[in-house]
Motif scaffolding. Structure first.
Motif, PDB file in Angstrom:
ATOM      1  N   GLY A  47      66.406-107.821  15.047  1.00  0.00           N
ATOM      2  CA  GLY A  47      66.292-106.823  13.995  1.00  0.00           C
ATOM      3  C   GLY A  47      67.219-107.054  12.812  1.00  0.00           C
ATOM      4  N   GLU A  48      66.876-106.379  11.731  1.00  0.00           N
ATOM      5  CA  GLU A  48      67.606-106.524  10.470  1.00  0.00           C
ATOM      6  C   GLU A  48      69.055-106.016  10.542  1.00  0.00           C
ATOM      7  OE1 GLU A  48      66.809-108.109   7.712  1.00  0.00           O
ATOM      8  OE2 GLU A  48      64.817-108.661   8.466  1.00  0.00           O
ATOM      9  N   GLY A  49      69.297-104.979  11.355  1.00  0.00           N
ATOM     10  CA  GLY A  49      70.661-104.448  11.464  1.00  0.00           C
ATOM     11  C   GLY A  49      71.630-105.499  11.964  1.00  0.00           C
ATOM     12  N   TRP A  50      71.247-106.163  13.046  1.00  0.00           N
ATOM     13  CA  TRP A  50      72.127-107.200  13.597  1.00  0.00           C
ATOM     14  C   TRP A  50      72.222-108.393  12.658  1.00  0.00           C
ATOM     15  CZ3 TRP A  50      71.602-107.853  19.604  1.00  0.00           C
ATOM     16  CH2 TRP A  50      72.027-106.679  20.222  1.00  0.00           C
ATOM     17  N   ALA A  51      71.123-108.718  11.978  1.00  0.00           N
ATOM     18  CA  ALA A  51      71.159-109.819  11.012  1.00  0.00           C
ATOM     19  C   ALA A  51      72.121-109.482   9.870  1.00  0.00           C
ATOM     20  CB  ALA A  51      69.766-110.100  10.479  1.00  0.00           C
ATOM     21  N   GLU A  53      74.821-107.552  10.087  1.00  0.00           N
ATOM     22  CA  GLU A  53      76.184-107.717  10.605  1.00  0.00           C
ATOM     23  C   GLU A  53      76.545-109.198  10.710  1.00  0.00           C
ATOM     24  OE1 GLU A  53      77.583-104.345  13.539  1.00  0.00           O
ATOM     25  OE2 GLU A  53      75.543-104.978  14.082  1.00  0.00           O
ATOM     26  N   ALA A  54      75.603-110.014  11.174  1.00  0.00           N
ATOM     27  CA  ALA A  54      75.856-111.452  11.287  1.00  0.00           C
ATOM     28  C   ALA A  54      76.097-112.071   9.914  1.00  0.00           C
ATOM     29  CB  ALA A  54      74.698-112.139  11.992  1.00  0.00           C
ATOM     30  N   SER A  55      75.447-111.536   8.887  1.00  0.00           N
ATOM     31  CA  SER A  55      75.656-112.028   7.524  1.00  0.00           C
ATOM     32  C   SER A  55      77.116-111.878   7.108  1.00  0.00           C
ATOM     33  CB  SER A  55      74.761-111.274   6.531  1.00  0.00           C
ATOM     34  OG  SER A  55      73.415-111.528   6.785  1.00  0.00           O
ATOM     35  N   VAL A  56      77.703-110.747   7.461  1.00  0.00           N
ATOM     36  CA  VAL A  56      79.117-110.530   7.147  1.00  0.00           C
ATOM     37  C   VAL A  56      79.977-111.527   7.911  1.00  0.00           C
ATOM     38  CG1 VAL A  56      81.044-108.901   7.326  1.00  0.00           C
ATOM     39  CG2 VAL A  56      78.796-108.101   6.574  1.00  0.00           C
ATOM     40  N   ALA A  57      79.700-111.693   9.203  1.00  0.00           N
ATOM     41  CA  ALA A  57      80.474-112.636  10.018  1.00  0.00           C
ATOM     42  C   ALA A  57      80.335-114.070   9.499  1.00  0.00           C
ATOM     43  CB  ALA A  57      80.037-112.549  11.478  1.00  0.00           C
ATOM     44  N   PRO A 147      80.310 -90.526  18.632  1.00  0.00           N
ATOM     45  CA  PRO A 147      79.299 -91.503  18.270  1.00  0.00           C
ATOM     46  C   PRO A 147      79.854 -92.790  17.671  1.00  0.00           C
ATOM     47  CG  PRO A 147      79.357 -89.829  16.585  1.00  0.00           C
ATOM     48  CD  PRO A 147      80.352 -89.436  17.646  1.00  0.00           C
ATOM     49  N   GLY A 148      81.094 -92.871  17.325  1.00  0.00           N
ATOM     50  CA  GLY A 148      81.702 -94.118  16.878  1.00  0.00           C
ATOM     51  C   GLY A 148      81.387 -94.498  15.441  1.00  0.00           C
ATOM     52  N   ILE A 149      81.664 -95.758  15.139  1.00  0.00           N
ATOM     53  CA  ILE A 149      81.585 -96.260  13.772  1.00  0.00           C
ATOM     54  C   ILE A 149      80.169 -96.246  13.199  1.00  0.00           C
ATOM     55  CG2 ILE A 149      81.287 -98.698  14.365  1.00  0.00           C
ATOM     56  CD1 ILE A 149      83.379 -99.245  12.106  1.00  0.00           C
ATOM     57  N   TYR A 150      79.163 -96.253  14.077  1.00  0.00           N
ATOM     58  CA  TYR A 150      77.780 -96.295  13.600  1.00  0.00           C
ATOM     59  C   TYR A 150      77.179 -94.907  13.349  1.00  0.00           C
ATOM     60  CZ  TYR A 150      78.208-101.139  15.065  1.00  0.00           C
ATOM     61  OH  TYR A 150      78.632-102.446  15.203  1.00  0.00           O
ATOM     62  N   ALA A 151      77.973 -93.858  13.518  1.00  0.00           N
ATOM     63  CA  ALA A 151      77.482 -92.497  13.277  1.00  0.00           C
ATOM     64  C   ALA A 151      77.003 -92.341  11.843  1.00  0.00           C
ATOM     65  CB  ALA A 151      78.583 -91.484  13.571  1.00  0.00           C
ATOM     66  N   GLY A 152      75.844 -91.779  11.676  1.00  0.00           N
ATOM     67  CA  GLY A 152      75.309 -91.516  10.345  1.00  0.00           C
ATOM     68  C   GLY A 152      74.726 -92.714   9.638  1.00  0.00           C
ATOM     69  N   MET A 153      74.590 -93.837  10.365  1.00  0.00           N
ATOM     70  CA  MET A 153      74.046 -95.050   9.763  1.00  0.00           C
ATOM     71  C   MET A 153      72.594 -94.827   9.341  1.00  0.00           C
ATOM     72  SD  MET A 153      74.061 -98.896  11.334  1.00  0.00           S
ATOM     73  CE  MET A 153      72.677 -98.715  12.448  1.00  0.00           C
ATOM     74  N   LEU A 154      72.214 -95.352   8.198  1.00  0.00           N
ATOM     75  CA  LEU A 154      70.842 -95.245   7.723  1.00  0.00           C
ATOM     76  C   LEU A 154      69.905 -96.029   8.639  1.00  0.00           C
ATOM     77  CD1 LEU A 154      71.408 -95.821   3.902  1.00  0.00           C
ATOM     78  CD2 LEU A 154      70.991 -93.657   5.069  1.00  0.00           C
ATOM     79  N   LYS A 155      68.757 -95.491   8.884  1.00  0.00           N
ATOM     80  CA  LYS A 155      67.724 -96.144   9.709  1.00  0.00           C
ATOM     81  C   LYS A 155      66.530 -96.447   8.824  1.00  0.00           C
ATOM     82  CE  LYS A 155      69.896 -95.033  13.633  1.00  0.00           C
ATOM     83  NZ  LYS A 155      70.726 -95.901  14.321  1.00  0.00           N
ATOM     84  N   SER A 156      65.830 -97.522   9.145  1.00  0.00           N
ATOM     85  CA  SER A 156      64.641 -97.868   8.343  1.00  0.00           C
ATOM     86  C   SER A 156      63.435 -97.075   8.809  1.00  0.00           C
ATOM     87  CB  SER A 156      64.355 -99.351   8.434  1.00  0.00           C
ATOM     88  OG  SER A 156      64.140 -99.744   9.759  1.00  0.00           O
TER      89      SER A 156
END
Length: 156
Positions: A47-51, A53-57, A147-156
């Motif tokens: 999925g795009e979310g993990w991609a 995050e990987a872009s930042v890494a 809910p941690g750091i991903y709380a409120g994250m936008l969803k597609s």
């Protein structure tokens, strides 16, 4: 829930190097020229979310993304320092190759890199397979971390 790993007591990964060699799998740090290939594969597989995050890494210097290859093909990845400092993840392995120890080898590559960077602890955000992390590296749940750091994250 988030999990905490004590990097000062990180066990030696005695299984992965020999096991990866038997399986014909190489674990190494990703290279910047592989950026599009790696992030494209991650987007297709996970999925795009993990991609994202990987872009930042991948844009860190050196990249904080490790990859697993087999027969010159990408079969897995792990990232750290993507969404937050000291965080491990995301990580994933090709579905057809799970159970060969590739995920474990990638986990140790990233956690050892965090340890070399000077971190005493690593956080695994929003843990999926908690039993795996507990057994492999002694990870422990962090109370009140949901809910941690991903709380409120936008969803597609």
């Amino acid at each position: 829930m988030d999990y905490l790993v004590n990097l000062s007591t990180l066990p030696q990964d005695s299984q992965s190097p020999e096991r990866m060699a038997r399986e014909g799998v190489a674990i190494r740090r990703a290279l910047p020229p592989e950026f599009r290939l790696i992030t494209g594969w991650i987007a297709e597989q996970f999925g795009e979310g993990w991609a994202s995050e990987a872009s930042v890494a991948m844009t860190r210097q050196p990249p904080s993304c490790f990859i697993a290859t087999r027969e010159q093909k990408l079969v897995g990845f792990s990232c750290h320092e993507a969404t937050a400092r000291g965080f491990f993840g995301p990580t994933g392995v090709d579905e057809g190759l799970r159970g060969l120890g590739i995920g474990r080898a990638l986990l140790f590559a990233s956690l050892n890199d965090l340890k070399a960077m000077g971190y005493a602890y690593a956080i695994i955000g929003d843990v999926g397979p908690s039993a795996f992390y507990e057994k492999a590296v002694g990870a422990m749940p962090i109370p009140n971390s949901a809910p941690g750091i991903y709380a409120g994250m936008l969803k597609s």
